[in-house]
Structures are given as structure tokens and as C-alpha cells.
Write an enzyme that holds these catalytic residues in place. Structure first.
Site, short mmCIF file in Angstrom:
data_model
loop_
_atom_site.label_atom_id
_atom_site.label_comp_id
_atom_site.label_asym_id
_atom_site.label_seq_id
_atom_site.Cartn_x
_atom_site.Cartn_y
_atom_site.Cartn_z
N GLU A 156 42.12 31.09 37.67
CA GLU A 156 41.87 32.44 37.16
C GLU A 156 42.90 33.40 37.73
O GLU A 156 43.15 33.39 38.93
CB GLU A 156 40.45 32.86 37.56
CG GLU A 156 40.05 34.23 37.09
CD GLU A 156 40.25 34.40 35.60
OE1 GLU A 156 39.65 33.66 34.82
OE2 GLU A 156 41.06 35.28 35.20
N LEU A 158 42.78 36.89 36.97
CA LEU A 158 42.37 38.29 36.77
C LEU A 158 42.60 39.12 38.03
O LEU A 158 42.61 38.58 39.14
CB LEU A 158 40.89 38.36 36.37
CG LEU A 158 39.81 37.91 37.36
CD1 LEU A 158 39.51 38.93 38.43
CD2 LEU A 158 38.54 37.59 36.60
N GLU A 160 40.97 42.31 40.05
CA GLU A 160 39.80 43.19 40.09
C GLU A 160 40.26 44.60 39.76
O GLU A 160 41.33 45.03 40.16
CB GLU A 160 39.12 43.14 41.47
CG GLU A 160 38.37 41.84 41.65
CD GLU A 160 37.77 41.68 43.05
OE1 GLU A 160 37.55 42.69 43.74
OE2 GLU A 160 37.54 40.52 43.44
N LEU A 255 56.29 46.46 44.49
CA LEU A 255 57.28 46.96 45.45
C LEU A 255 56.75 48.19 46.18
O LEU A 255 57.52 49.01 46.63
CB LEU A 255 58.60 47.29 44.74
CG LEU A 255 59.41 46.10 44.21
CD1 LEU A 255 60.70 46.58 43.57
CD2 LEU A 255 59.74 45.11 45.33
N CYS A 265 41.16 37.53 47.68
CA CYS A 265 42.06 36.42 47.31
C CYS A 265 43.28 36.27 48.22
O CYS A 265 43.43 35.24 48.87
CB CYS A 265 42.51 36.59 45.87
SG CYS A 265 41.15 36.35 44.72
P1 NAD Z 1 31.91 35.75 44.47
O1 NAD Z 1 31.58 35.55 45.87
O2 NAD Z 1 31.95 37.14 43.90
O3 NAD Z 1 30.89 34.92 43.55
C1 NAD Z 1 30.52 33.60 43.79
C2 NAD Z 1 29.10 33.40 43.28
O4 NAD Z 1 28.78 32.01 43.34
C3 NAD Z 1 28.02 34.11 44.11
O5 NAD Z 1 27.25 34.94 43.26
C4 NAD Z 1 27.18 32.96 44.70
O6 NAD Z 1 25.82 33.29 44.83
C5 NAD Z 1 27.40 31.89 43.67
N1 NAD Z 1 27.15 30.50 44.13
C6 NAD Z 1 27.56 29.92 45.27
N2 NAD Z 1 27.17 28.62 45.30
C7 NAD Z 1 26.48 28.39 44.16
C8 NAD Z 1 25.85 27.27 43.60
N3 NAD Z 1 25.81 26.08 44.24
N4 NAD Z 1 25.23 27.38 42.40
C9 NAD Z 1 25.25 28.55 41.76
N5 NAD Z 1 25.85 29.66 42.22
C10 NAD Z 1 26.47 29.59 43.41
O7 NAD Z 1 33.31 35.02 44.23
P2 NAD Z 1 34.51 35.46 43.24
O8 NAD Z 1 35.25 36.63 43.79
O9 NAD Z 1 33.99 35.51 41.85
O10 NAD Z 1 35.48 34.19 43.41
C11 NAD Z 1 35.13 32.92 42.91
C12 NAD Z 1 36.36 32.03 42.99
O11 NAD Z 1 37.39 32.53 42.12
C13 NAD Z 1 37.00 31.93 44.36
O12 NAD Z 1 37.53 30.65 44.53
C14 NAD Z 1 38.14 32.94 44.30
O13 NAD Z 1 39.19 32.64 45.17
C15 NAD Z 1 38.59 32.78 42.85
N6 NAD Z 1 39.24 33.96 42.28
C16 NAD Z 1 38.74 35.20 42.55
C17 NAD Z 1 39.37 36.32 41.97
C18 NAD Z 1 38.84 37.69 42.25
O14 NAD Z 1 39.58 38.65 41.98
N7 NAD Z 1 37.66 37.86 42.79
C19 NAD Z 1 40.48 36.15 41.13
C20 NAD Z 1 40.94 34.87 40.87
C21 NAD Z 1 40.31 33.76 41.46
#
Ligand code: NAD
Length: 434
Positions: A156, A158, A160, A255, A265
């Protein structure tokens, strides 16, 4: 297509609601009841511009729903996205516990399913995780034969604050697949998006994500290091950045000098990649330096305040901005946390404000907060801007100065016009301006 998304956080919610908007039948799954009930009542559990509207639309046209009944809902769909968190452990290594538990849940769910099913890892994971952790775990728990299962990795990208726009207008989609089931399913699902689609192995997709984030983080640290030199030599780094950005090989993006990168992240991904490389006997000197520079930047902000105030002890310091960037409530690894902790440790009376990040920040540090920036800055000896929200960009500088006790203004993000701040009478200091 029938889609299930495990993990209803920033990535899961945006993935789920945008796929629902394309006409798919999406169920967002989480272990946290309160997130799911908020989603089902039409309210986003996180602050992200445009997300509330998209959720309401999805619920209304019955393309989107949330549930905590995880296994049953996985079984009833064709494809499951894993979007759970992948935080760092205390040594910077990736913590795969949520990934392992999500893949076990998928495995158990598939035990009673006979049709093919595709599982796609969207969480950011270290190379080989999809093939060597997720896939074997699902096969073991489900008792399935390999040929029924589609396995892929689709990172992903995206950002925030503009996540909905980014998800609906991707400039590239990386389709990592271990088999034809996953390849076909992902190609069909993403057919409406007409951007470049790069097909590769899951491990390549995993490294593309880490390499991209680490490169951007390194660009920020590089720029910050040059900006720190500019400070010493009386050079305005903004002009340097403008000159650098004219070179198309460098590009004008990323920059901006400042207090360093934060968020959920960049810090954890750079640490995890460096730790994974080290575990495989490849020491990354560049990533180490990227993190070191990033640790220094917030300390420079505190030093700037200290130099101007003489002593910090007993001074009222207003910190404006707690979220790691504007347009989000995400305070994970926010540089404000470091600045505020140091200021408190030095005896300052810190009062903070952020338009969206205060409830989350309260869980990190129990600092005094006010509902408006005006209240936070009342009788302050010093104001420190840590997030470039529009509300701070548009501050009326003359009334700010009148409200304050002192005139020290430290701008951690080059939010304000330096000349204007000087003219009004502030002792204005920012990173990259001598
Ligand atoms: P987050 O912490 O906001 O959300 C994760 C969710 O997963 C939580 O609501 C948690 O309760 C749930 N969860 C955990 N274990 C679970 C399970 N076994 N079953 C069901 N639900 C479960 O995390 P996020 O910011 O959305 O990031 C998720 C992933 O995406 C990470 O690896 C992150 O590095 C990646 N990522 C994040 C972004 C960003 O901007 N936040 C962008 C790109 C990639």
C-alpha cells in the site's frame, strides 16, 4: 467481487471503502468491537478527509459492512486482504505477531471452504514473509492443498491525509503473486484503475515497499543535514531546495527541511529493513545514518528554544501540532513527542494544541492541551510549531505576539513566512535558515 479485509485501521478502512466504492461487496474485519460499531454507524474510527462520506455511501448502497465475526466472513468472500499492523519490536525488528495471528485465522476459516480463495498481504512486511510465514501458516491451519490457494503481496502506498485520493488515483499498483490464482484475482479487482501495474514476485513487492519508504526517509534526512549546514553558513535552505528541485533527476518533491519524519511508516520501516538486512549479514550504513539524523532534528528544535530563552525551566512553551503531519490524527512516532518530552524534562510548562491529534497524543503524554491555538499561546514565552496545519499557517502574527509573554517563535516545519515573522517583531528561528 466479494472482499474481506482483516484489520480496520488506516490501510484496511481506506482499502475496504474504496474497493466498495468500485462496486465490490466488502466486509471490514477487526478484533476491536468499538472500531466495527463506529464503522457500522457510518462514522470513521480514524480522522481521514473524505473517509466518513465514503463509509456512509458504502453502508447505504450495501457494498460495505464491518464485522467482528472474522472466520465466517472470510469464508464467504473470494479474496482476503491482510491489513494488520506490523510494528517494530524494541530492537527495531518487525513484529509479525499480528500477521501470524491473522494468517492463522484465515487458515481456520478456510478449513470449511471448498472453493478457491486468494489471500493478499497488504501490510508492510519484510521480504519472504508472505511466502515463508503467511502461506505455510494458512496451509497448515486449513489443511488445504497449495493449488486451491492464491497468495500475493500488494503493498500500500497511500499517504495519510490524502489517503482516499491516493487509493482512488494510484500512480502505480504493485501486484506480487506466487501463483496464477492470485495474479488473476488481483488483475480483475484492479482492472478499473488504469495506472501502471507492475507484476512481480511477492518478495520483490515486499522489498519495493521498503525500498520506496526508506528512500523517501533518506531523502528527508539528507535534506535535513544540508539544511543544518545552511543554518551555520547563513544560507536559506529553501532557496537551495528550489535550486536542487530544478534538476529532474532529483525532483522538487520531499525537499523540505524540518524537525524530521514521523508517522506509523517511515521510522518503523527504515528500522525494520535495517534490522532485517543486519540479520542477513548486510549492514546498512545509509539507513543507520538516516535514523541518526532523524533523531537529531527534534533535539535541534529544543536547542533553538533553549538558546533563545536562556533557561527552559519555568517557561511557558506552547507546542502547536501533535500529529506527525497535517490532515491526520495519527501521532505515532510524531516528532512532537520527543520535543515535548525534552521540554517537560527541562522543566518547561508545556501547553499543546492540535486540530485532530489531541485524543491520541493524550495516550502518549499527559500534557496540558487547549481546544484552540489561541488559548495554548496565551502568555507563552515561546511558541513551537511542529505540524504545518493550515490553522497555524494562517495565524494572525500580530495578535499572536500581543497574546504572548515573550517573542520566541520556533518553526519546526517552516510553516510561516520568516520575513513577516521578523517584521512583526518575533525572534523567529527555523531549520535551514541561518
Ligand atoms: P492500524 O494499527 O491503524 O490498524 C491495524 C488494525 O488491525 C487494528 O485495528 C487492529 O485492531 C487490527 N488487527 C490486528 N490483529 C488483528 C487480527 N488478528 N484480526 C483482525 N484485526 C486485527 O495499522 P495501519 O496504519 O492501517 O497499518 C497496517 C499496515 O499497513 C502496516 O503494516 C503498515 O506498515 C502498512 N501501511 C500503513 C500506511 C499508513 O499510512 N498507515 C501506509 C502504507 C502501509
Amino acid at each position: 467481487m466479494k472482499v474481506s479485509v482483516i484489520g480496520t485501521g488506516y490501510v484496511g478502512l481506506v482499502t475496504g471503502s474504496t474497493l466498495a466504492d468500485l462496486g465490490n461487496q466488502v466486509v471490514c474485519l477487526d478484533i476491536l468491537e468499538e472500531k466495527i460499531s463506529m464503522l457500522n454507524s457510518g462514522k470513521s474510527p480514524i480522522y481521514e478527509p473524505g473517509l466518513d462520506e465514503l463509509i456512509k455511501k458504502g453502508l447505504k448502497n450495501k457494498n460495505l459492512i464491518g464485522s467482528t465475526e472474522i472466520e465466517q466472513n472470510i469464508r464467504n468472500t473470494d479474496i482476503t486482504f491482510i491489513c494488520v499492523g506490523t510494528p517494530s519490536d524494541k530492537n527495531g525488528n518487525i513484529d509479525l505477531s499480528y500477521i501470524k495471528s491473522a494468517s492463522s485465522t484465515i487458515g481456520r476459516a478456510l478449513r470449511d471452504k471448498s472453493e478457491k480463495h486468494t489471500v493478499i498481504v497488504k501490510s508492510t512486511v519484510i521480504p519472504l514473509t508472505t511466502e515463508e510465514v503467511v502461506m505455510p501458516n494458512i496451509l497448515k491451519k486449513s489443511g488445504w492443498k497449495r493449488e486451491n490457494l492464491g497468495i500475493g503481496m500488494n503493498p500500500e502506498f497511500l499517504r495519510e491525509g490524502s489517503a482516499i485520493h491516493d487509493a482512488q488515483n494510484p500512480d502505480r499498483i504493485v501486484i506480487g503473486f506466487a501463483d496464477d490464482v492470485a495474479r488473476k484475482t488481483l488483475k480483475e479487482l484492479y482492472d478499473p484503475y488504469k495506472c501502471t501495474k507492475l507484476e512481480c514476485s511477492p518478495r520483490t513487492a515486499e522489498l519495493i515497499k521498503y525500498a520506496s519508504n526508506s528512500f523517501l526517509a533518506t531523502k528527508i534526512s539528507f535534506v535535513n543535514e544540508i539544511a543544518n549546514m545552511s543554518n551555520i553558513w547563513g544560507i536559506d535552505f529553501q532557496e537551495v531546495a528550489e535550486g536542487m528541485g530544478l534538476d529532474s533527476r532529483i525532483s522538487a518533491e520531499f525537499l523540505r527541511a524540518g524537525a524530521g519524519f514521523g508517522g506509523s511508516c517511515f521510522p518503523k520501516d527504515v528500522k525494520a529493513l535495517a534490522a532485517a538486512a543486519k540479520n542477513s549479514k548486510v549492514e546498512s550504513l545509509i539507513l543507520k545514518a538516516t535514523l541518526e539524523v532523524n533523531d537529531i532534528q527534534p533535539k535541534i528544535i529544543v536547542k533553538m528554544a533553549e538558546e533563545r530563552l536562556g533557561v527552559i525551566k519555568g517557561k511557558k512553551i506552547a507546542v502547536l501540532g501533535l500529529a506527525f503531519k497535517p490532515e491526520t490524527d495519527d501521532v505515532r512516532e510524531s516528532r512532537s513527542e520527543i520535543v515535548i518530552s525534552e521540554l517537560i524534562e527541562k522543566g518547561a510548562n508545556v501547553v499543546a494544541h492540535d486540530p485532530e491529534g489531541m485524543p491520541n497524543f493524550k495516550k502518549l503524554i499527559d500534557v496540558k492541551m487547549t481546544p484552540t491555538p489561541e488559548l495554548a499561546t496565551e502568555k507563552a514565552d515561546c511558541v513551537v510549531i511542529m505540524t504545518e496545519w493550515d490553522i497555524y499557517k494562517n495565524l494572525d502574527l500580530e495578535s499572536l505576539l500581543k497574546r504572548m509573554n515573550g517573542n520566541v517563535l520556533i518553526d519546526g516545519r517552516r510553516t510561516l513566512n520568516a520575513k513577516e515573522a521578523d517584521k512583526v517583531g518575533f525572534d523567529y528561528k527555523t531549520i535551514g535558515l541561518g
